[in-house]
Scaffold this active site. Sequence first.
Site, PDB file in Angstrom:
ATOM      1  CD  GLN A 157      58.492  69.387  39.623  1.00  0.00           C
ATOM      2  OE1 GLN A 157      58.875  69.950  40.632  1.00  0.00           O
ATOM      3  NE2 GLN A 157      59.272  68.597  38.904  1.00  0.00           N
ATOM      4  CB  SER A 158      52.880  68.089  45.023  1.00  0.00           C
ATOM      5  OG  SER A 158      52.432  68.475  46.307  1.00  0.00           O
TER       6      SER A 158
END
Length: 336
Positions: free
Chosen positions: A77-78
Amino acid sequence: MIPAIAKLPRVILGAYPTPLDDAQRLSAALGGPRIFIKRDDLTGLALGGNKCRKLEFILGDALQRGIDAVIGTGGSQSNFALQLAAAARKLKMEPYLVLVRDAHPEKQGNLLLHDILDAHVIQVDKAEIPDASGPAMVARMNALADELRQKGKNPLVIPVGGHTPEAAAGWVNAADETWKQLKALKTKAQYFIITNGSTGTQAGLELGVKYLKLPTKVIGISVSKKNPEATKKVADMANETARLLSMNVSFTSEDVTVHDNYIGEGYGKMTEECLQAIKLVARTEGIFLDPVYTGKTMAGLIDLIKKGKITSKDTVVFFHTGGVAALFPYANEMTA
Ligand SMILES: Cc1ncc(COP(=O)(O)O)c(C=O)c1O
């Protein structure tokens, strides 16, 4: 803008200055201090965030070099990966993201947005590559760059979090911008509160504060690294950035403050204090923080106020560095 920074190649991706909100209801709920929230979640690129200022310098240089594909990394989920993919699309570069599969590999939050952007996402297992900042990831990204070169592309591999001195220069600017906003309000801040992840954002702010001789202490709240690694990484990057900008200031780890006691069980793992901080800011100011970075940073600020380290006489600027898309994949943790 600081003249040495104005000389660097840059492409504008956001709208500045970002707002500086006077968070009076939050401040009252915490019994003071005066709290301003610097809204870098509203930079305007994708869903906003601190990486916009960094990418303006990384990609400004890349444009000059004819780069037509970018390769970035991070966790599933960067936020950095999302900002990179959105910026790349805007600049007609092809975005490739090698992400280390973690607790939230589902098509939600940032991964859903990658789908809409049609970014090339490759999720790798932790067994293969344990860490987005480690040598195995660098090798994987370099191998992808070789493949792309063979297909006639001109790719750029970007370190995790956009951790370069050029990128940190964007946050030197942020110190200047914020101080000018405070000055226009005829006030000053004793503290800048900032999330510490890959550390470049804090390094840029530290350099800006020292170079401009601001009477402000930067307090980093770590979401991953423990000390002494965190403080050393900030000092090293601040020094590298000072060299790039020919600024005659230097840092040691002792000049840098990073609190490493709000991480909880680890990077990306929800803490009760983070959850309560997110709810408090939403319910007092109508502003959403995120579960991985800014929620933990606000939990740190609340604790420092409770412990009397920051008092009702102080003025603080809390930097909202974005990340809100991650609230959605964290739905279960948010209701726990
Ligand atoms: C929302 C958010 N805040 C803060 C940070 C930390 O910034 P830095 O990596 O420069 O320390 C990140 C990094 O990914 C982020 O996504």
